[in-house]
Motif scaffolding. Structure first.
Motif, PDB file in Angstrom:
ATOM      1  N   ASP A  53       0.846  -1.184   0.000  1.00  0.00           N
ATOM      2  CA  ASP A  53       0.000   0.000   0.000  1.00  0.00           C
ATOM      3  C   ASP A  53       0.886   1.241   0.000  1.00  0.00           C
ATOM      4  N   LEU A  54       0.485   2.265  -0.755  1.00  0.00           N
ATOM      5  CA  LEU A  54       1.281   3.478  -0.847  1.00  0.00           C
ATOM      6  C   LEU A  54       1.267   4.268   0.458  1.00  0.00           C
ATOM      7  N   MET A  55       0.117   4.309   1.130  1.00  0.00           N
ATOM      8  CA  MET A  55      -0.033   5.104   2.349  1.00  0.00           C
ATOM      9  C   MET A  55       0.115   4.201   3.572  1.00  0.00           C
ATOM     10  N   LEU A  56       1.307   4.200   4.144  1.00  0.00           N
ATOM     11  CA  LEU A  56       1.584   3.383   5.326  1.00  0.00           C
ATOM     12  C   LEU A  56       2.156   4.250   6.436  1.00  0.00           C
ATOM     13  N   SER A  83      -4.788   7.763  -8.811  1.00  0.00           N
ATOM     14  CA  SER A  83      -4.845   7.169 -10.145  1.00  0.00           C
ATOM     15  C   SER A  83      -4.282   8.072 -11.230  1.00  0.00           C
ATOM     16  N   GLY A  84      -3.705   9.235 -10.856  1.00  0.00           N
ATOM     17  CA  GLY A  84      -3.150  10.141 -11.848  1.00  0.00           C
ATOM     18  C   GLY A  84      -1.916   9.573 -12.510  1.00  0.00           C
ATOM     19  N   GLU A  85      -1.627  10.027 -13.727  1.00  0.00           N
ATOM     20  CA  GLU A  85      -0.476   9.524 -14.465  1.00  0.00           C
ATOM     21  C   GLU A  85       0.827   9.789 -13.724  1.00  0.00           C
ATOM     22  N   ASN A  86       0.968  10.976 -13.114  1.00  0.00           N
ATOM     23  CA  ASN A  86       2.191  11.290 -12.382  1.00  0.00           C
ATOM     24  C   ASN A  86       2.392  10.345 -11.203  1.00  0.00           C
ATOM     25  N   ASP A  87       1.289   9.966 -10.562  1.00  0.00           N
ATOM     26  CA  ASP A  87       1.390   9.017  -9.447  1.00  0.00           C
ATOM     27  C   ASP A  87       1.817   7.639  -9.935  1.00  0.00           C
ATOM     28  N   LEU A  88       1.268   7.230 -11.086  1.00  0.00           N
ATOM     29  CA  LEU A  88       1.662   5.942 -11.662  1.00  0.00           C
ATOM     30  C   LEU A  88       3.146   5.933 -11.985  1.00  0.00           C
ATOM     31  N   LEU A  89       3.615   7.000 -12.629  1.00  0.00           N
ATOM     32  CA  LEU A  89       5.018   7.058 -13.020  1.00  0.00           C
ATOM     33  C   LEU A  89       5.935   7.133 -11.802  1.00  0.00           C
ATOM     34  N   ALA A  90       5.496   7.828 -10.762  1.00  0.00           N
ATOM     35  CA  ALA A  90       6.299   7.882  -9.536  1.00  0.00           C
ATOM     36  C   ALA A  90       6.461   6.490  -8.944  1.00  0.00           C
ATOM     37  N   ASP A  97       6.584  -2.910  -9.864  1.00  0.00           N
ATOM     38  CA  ASP A  97       6.435  -3.683 -11.095  1.00  0.00           C
ATOM     39  C   ASP A  97       5.024  -3.606 -11.652  1.00  0.00           C
ATOM     40  N   ASP A  98       4.069  -3.337 -10.790  1.00  0.00           N
ATOM     41  CA  ASP A  98       2.685  -3.198 -11.230  1.00  0.00           C
ATOM     42  C   ASP A  98       1.975  -2.276 -10.250  1.00  0.00           C
ATOM     43  N   TYR A  99       0.822  -1.772 -10.661  1.00  0.00           N
ATOM     44  CA  TYR A  99       0.136  -0.717  -9.928  1.00  0.00           C
ATOM     45  C   TYR A  99      -1.353  -1.004  -9.968  1.00  0.00           C
ATOM     46  N   LEU A 100      -1.997  -1.086  -8.815  1.00  0.00           N
ATOM     47  CA  LEU A 100      -3.423  -1.365  -8.742  1.00  0.00           C
ATOM     48  C   LEU A 100      -4.106  -0.229  -7.990  1.00  0.00           C
ATOM     49  N   THR A 101      -5.093   0.387  -8.634  1.00  0.00           N
ATOM     50  CA  THR A 101      -5.764   1.544  -8.061  1.00  0.00           C
ATOM     51  C   THR A 101      -7.012   1.128  -7.292  1.00  0.00           C
ATOM     52  N   LYS A 102      -7.166   1.650  -6.099  1.00  0.00           N
ATOM     53  CA  LYS A 102      -8.338   1.390  -5.278  1.00  0.00           C
ATOM     54  C   LYS A 102      -9.521   2.225  -5.772  1.00  0.00           C
ATOM     55  N   SER A 105     -11.223  -5.123  -7.384  1.00  0.00           N
ATOM     56  CA  SER A 105     -11.885  -6.370  -7.017  1.00  0.00           C
ATOM     57  C   SER A 105     -10.830  -7.394  -6.587  1.00  0.00           C
ATOM     58  N   PRO A 106     -11.150  -8.288  -5.653  1.00  0.00           N
ATOM     59  CA  PRO A 106     -10.207  -9.339  -5.265  1.00  0.00           C
ATOM     60  C   PRO A 106      -9.757 -10.183  -6.463  1.00  0.00           C
ATOM     61  N   ARG A 107     -10.656 -10.382  -7.443  1.00  0.00           N
ATOM     62  CA  ARG A 107     -10.276 -11.161  -8.621  1.00  0.00           C
ATOM     63  C   ARG A 107      -9.188 -10.459  -9.409  1.00  0.00           C
ATOM     64  N   GLU A 108      -9.268  -9.123  -9.505  1.00  0.00           N
ATOM     65  CA  GLU A 108      -8.222  -8.387 -10.215  1.00  0.00           C
ATOM     66  C   GLU A 108      -6.903  -8.466  -9.456  1.00  0.00           C
ATOM     67  N   LEU A 109      -6.971  -8.385  -8.137  1.00  0.00           N
ATOM     68  CA  LEU A 109      -5.764  -8.522  -7.327  1.00  0.00           C
ATOM     69  C   LEU A 109      -5.102  -9.867  -7.582  1.00  0.00           C
ATOM     70  N   LEU A 110      -5.892 -10.945  -7.578  1.00  0.00           N
ATOM     71  CA  LEU A 110      -5.346 -12.278  -7.815  1.00  0.00           C
ATOM     72  C   LEU A 110      -4.726 -12.375  -9.207  1.00  0.00           C
ATOM     73  N   ALA A 111      -5.368 -11.777 -10.202  1.00  0.00           N
ATOM     74  CA  ALA A 111      -4.845 -11.831 -11.565  1.00  0.00           C
ATOM     75  C   ALA A 111      -3.496 -11.129 -11.655  1.00  0.00           C
ATOM     76  N   ARG A 112      -3.374  -9.985 -10.980  1.00  0.00           N
ATOM     77  CA  ARG A 112      -2.092  -9.257 -11.000  1.00  0.00           C
ATOM     78  C   ARG A 112      -1.002 -10.045 -10.284  1.00  0.00           C
TER      79      ARG A 112
END
Length: 230
Positions: A53-56, A83-90, A97-102, A105-112
């Protein structure tokens, strides 16, 4: 594929949902809620993959990602409400290696997670296991990169890009084509993230990253890996 996963998420309820879904998928998922605790745990027992998680509290996710990336090639899936592009690039610059925006779904998490684990294991399905382009050697079976005899530490995303280009030397790959190699699953990413991966790769494989001779830019098209300039 059963793997040891470290989940760093400050929301206990959300972390528990992730732990249950990852456990049901056959993984051993350990949950922590603090960035410094996550760093200690990752150093004590390096996970096969870190869900971060980004915010810890204690140590934010981006700082933790940067520290771990300096120390290892652990695959890192970053979670954030941004979810902004600058945040993704940062996140990618920090070594994610990958980025998942809140919310996700749990299914998307499992797929990633599955996609990152496949890439990390070097499961390519190809008969050739070692690729050489000039001084660059990519060992697909061992998931290793060398320049001459010197090992090079690469993240799973960097390795996927380098392996794709090493498999077709001098072929020009567009950013979109390279993005498909790094994703593994459908996702809402940005092609500019490839530029960040290429920049990081040049720091690792080029004699002079400011004047690349191996990983070249083909302006208006994309990138290629070549041995002709060595």
């Amino acid at each position: 594929m059963c793997a040891y996963l470290l989940v760093a998420e400050d929301d206990p309820a959300q972390a528990e949902v992730m732990r249950r879904y990852l456990g049901a998928d056959g993984h051993d998922a350990v949950v922590v809620h603090d960035g410094r605790v996550a760093l200690t745990q990752a150093r004590r027992r390096p996970p096969d993959l870190l869900v971060l998680d980004l915010m810890l509290p204690g140590l934010d996710g981006l700082s933790l990602c940067r520290i771990l990336r300096e120390e290892s090639g652990i695959p890192i899936l970053m979670l954030t409400a941004r979810s902004g592009e600058n945040d993704l690039l940062a996140g990618f610059r920090g070594g994610a290696d990958d980025y998942l925006t809140k919310p996700y779904s749990p299914r998307e998490l499992l797929a990633r997670v599955r996609a990152l684990l496949r890439r990390s294991a070097g499961q390519t399905g190809a008969g050739v296991t070692t690729l050489r382009v000039g001084a660059v050697t990519v060992d697909l079976a061992r998931h290793e990169v060398r320049i001459g005899e010197e090992p090079v530490e690469c993240t799973p995303g960097e390795f996927a890009i380098l392996a794709a280009m090493a498999g077709s030397p001098d072929r020009v790959f567009t950013r979109g084509q390279l993005l498909k190699h790094t994703n593994g699953v459908e996702r809402d990413s940005v092609e500019r993230s490839i530029d960040v991966h290429v920049l990081n790769l040049r720091r690792k494989i080029e004699p002079n990253p400011r004047r690349p001779s191996r990983l070249l830019t083909v302006y208006g098209v994309g990138y290629k890996l070549t041995a002709t300039s060595l």
